[in-house]
Scaffold this motif. Structure first.
Motif, PDB file in Angstrom:
ATOM      1  N   ALA A  22      46.133  39.988  33.226  1.00 13.40           N
ATOM      2  CA  ALA A  22      44.756  40.334  32.853  1.00 13.40           C
ATOM      3  C   ALA A  22      44.735  41.573  31.956  1.00 13.40           C
ATOM      4  CB  ALA A  22      43.901  40.561  34.096  1.00 13.40           C
ATOM      5  N   LEU A  23      45.557  42.553  32.283  1.00 12.15           N
ATOM      6  CA  LEU A  23      45.632  43.760  31.462  1.00 12.15           C
ATOM      7  C   LEU A  23      46.158  43.433  30.065  1.00 12.15           C
ATOM      8  CD1 LEU A  23      45.305  46.800  31.229  1.00 12.15           C
ATOM      9  CD2 LEU A  23      47.578  47.059  32.235  1.00 12.15           C
ATOM     10  N   GLU A  24      47.170  42.588  30.005  1.00  7.42           N
ATOM     11  CA  GLU A  24      47.706  42.186  28.707  1.00  7.42           C
ATOM     12  C   GLU A  24      46.661  41.421  27.896  1.00  7.42           C
ATOM     13  OE1 GLU A  24      51.325  39.593  26.714  1.00  7.42           O
ATOM     14  OE2 GLU A  24      51.478  40.150  28.825  1.00  7.42           O
ATOM     15  N   PHE A  25      45.924  40.529  28.565  1.00  7.42           N
ATOM     16  CA  PHE A  25      44.871  39.775  27.879  1.00  7.42           C
ATOM     17  C   PHE A  25      43.804  40.722  27.323  1.00  7.42           C
ATOM     18  CE2 PHE A  25      40.591  37.963  28.113  1.00  7.42           C
ATOM     19  CZ  PHE A  25      40.701  36.964  27.156  1.00  7.42           C
ATOM     20  N   CYS A  26      43.345  41.664  28.146  1.00 10.80           N
ATOM     21  CA  CYS A  26      42.308  42.600  27.700  1.00 10.80           C
ATOM     22  C   CYS A  26      42.779  43.416  26.495  1.00 10.80           C
ATOM     23  CB  CYS A  26      41.900  43.530  28.844  1.00 10.80           C
ATOM     24  SG  CYS A  26      40.958  42.692  30.129  1.00 10.80           S
ATOM     25  N   LEU A 131      38.105  48.203  37.964  1.00  7.87           N
ATOM     26  CA  LEU A 131      37.889  48.403  39.400  1.00  7.87           C
ATOM     27  C   LEU A 131      39.226  48.580  40.115  1.00  7.87           C
ATOM     28  CD1 LEU A 131      35.126  45.713  40.011  1.00  7.87           C
ATOM     29  CD2 LEU A 131      34.818  48.202  40.106  1.00  7.87           C
ATOM     30  N   PHE A 132      40.193  47.805  39.722  1.00  6.65           N
ATOM     31  CA  PHE A 132      41.510  47.868  40.359  1.00  6.65           C
ATOM     32  C   PHE A 132      42.180  49.210  40.100  1.00  6.65           C
ATOM     33  CE2 PHE A 132      45.435  45.895  41.920  1.00  6.65           C
ATOM     34  CZ  PHE A 132      44.901  45.038  42.876  1.00  6.65           C
ATOM     35  N   ARG A 133      41.967  49.747  38.907  1.00  6.06           N
ATOM     36  CA  ARG A 133      42.566  51.045  38.538  1.00  6.06           C
ATOM     37  C   ARG A 133      42.051  52.206  39.378  1.00  6.06           C
ATOM     38  NH1 ARG A 133      42.511  50.759  31.991  1.00  6.06           N
ATOM     39  NH2 ARG A 133      44.618  49.934  31.753  1.00  6.06           N
ATOM     40  N   GLN A 134      40.906  52.032  39.995  1.00  5.97           N
ATOM     41  CA  GLN A 134      40.340  53.117  40.793  1.00  5.97           C
ATOM     42  C   GLN A 134      41.229  53.484  41.970  1.00  5.97           C
ATOM     43  OE1 GLN A 134      36.259  52.370  41.911  1.00  5.97           O
ATOM     44  NE2 GLN A 134      35.677  51.863  39.808  1.00  5.97           N
ATOM     45  N   ALA A 143      37.084  43.674  44.182  1.00  4.47           N
ATOM     46  CA  ALA A 143      37.357  43.234  42.811  1.00  4.47           C
ATOM     47  C   ALA A 143      38.074  41.894  42.806  1.00  4.47           C
ATOM     48  CB  ALA A 143      38.183  44.290  42.077  1.00  4.47           C
ATOM     49  N   ILE A 144      39.031  41.733  43.715  1.00  7.80           N
ATOM     50  CA  ILE A 144      39.742  40.451  43.825  1.00  7.80           C
ATOM     51  C   ILE A 144      38.763  39.344  44.203  1.00  7.80           C
ATOM     52  CG2 ILE A 144      41.471  39.140  45.131  1.00  7.80           C
ATOM     53  CD1 ILE A 144      43.006  41.826  45.488  1.00  7.80           C
ATOM     54  N   ALA A 145      37.947  39.598  45.210  1.00 11.78           N
ATOM     55  CA  ALA A 145      36.994  38.589  45.673  1.00 11.78           C
ATOM     56  C   ALA A 145      36.021  38.203  44.564  1.00 11.78           C
ATOM     57  CB  ALA A 145      36.237  39.105  46.896  1.00 11.78           C
ATOM     58  N   LEU A 146      35.484  39.190  43.867  1.00 17.78           N
ATOM     59  CA  LEU A 146      34.528  38.928  42.796  1.00 17.78           C
ATOM     60  C   LEU A 146      35.182  38.175  41.636  1.00 17.78           C
ATOM     61  CD1 LEU A 146      31.684  39.306  41.664  1.00 17.78           C
ATOM     62  CD2 LEU A 146      32.468  41.486  40.691  1.00 17.78           C
TER      63      LEU A 146
END
Length: 183
Positions: A22-26, A131-134, A143-146
């Protein structure tokens, strides 16, 4: 402590692999304007299936419905990504949508845009990453659930729609894309 991490969905292999992709995609779509058409399309048709796969493997976690999550992808960020991709793809950005809910009632084809599809995927994955970076485990779990819910209900289909259209651009126009890349 190790046992705690072992059973925690935040630290599961599938979660961490999704975070990486996801980070690579962003990062990739945020810099789409710095690439040529061939490079963008070629990398997209390789990255999107991986992102889809990793999202489909996210663990099933309970969300805290009371939690208020702060999203970081702004409308300006969304538009920047969408515009970069639209400018890069030009007339290849538009395709005929076949999965639109209104399609069954329509006599005319419904146009859709790869740039909007990818910006939609970016919005959810970008918010997930922020959110994960927090580092707050409760926020990370939410964040995972959402992300998992949004993937199933919305952006997974957007990703597949974009992939189908990009596949056509990449392989139907392969000779033209490579020729343009060489010029």
């Amino acid at each position: 402590m190790e046992k705690e991490k072992e059973n925690n969905p935040i630290y599961e292999r599938n979660t961490l692999e999704f975070v990486t992709v996801a980070l690579e995609f962003c990062s990739f779509v945020e810099t789409a304007g710095q690439r040529d058409l061939y490079e963008f399309v070629d990398k997209s048709v390789k990255m999107l299936p991986l992102l889809y796969l990793k999202a489909s493997l996210l663990p099933d976690v309970e969300a805290d419905d009371e939690a208020e999550l702060e999203f970081s992808v702004t409308e300006d960020m969304y538009e920047s990504v969408r515009n970069q991709i639209a400018n890069l793809l030009g007339d290849k950005d538009t395709y005929l949508e076949t999965f639109h809910p209104d399609m069954q009632y329509s006599d005319a084809p419904i146009a859709a845009f790869i740039s909007e599809n990818l910006a939609d995927v970016y919005q959810d994955t970008g918010n997930f990453i922020s959110l994960f970076r927090q580092g707050n485990e409760e926020v990370m779990q939410n964040a995972i659930a959402l992300c998992r819910t949004n993937f199933r209900e919305y952006w997974g289909q957007q990703l597949l729609n974009a992939l189908k259209a990009l596949h056509a651009v990449r392989y139907d126009d392969e000779e033209n894309l490579e020729k343009n890349n060489n010029e």
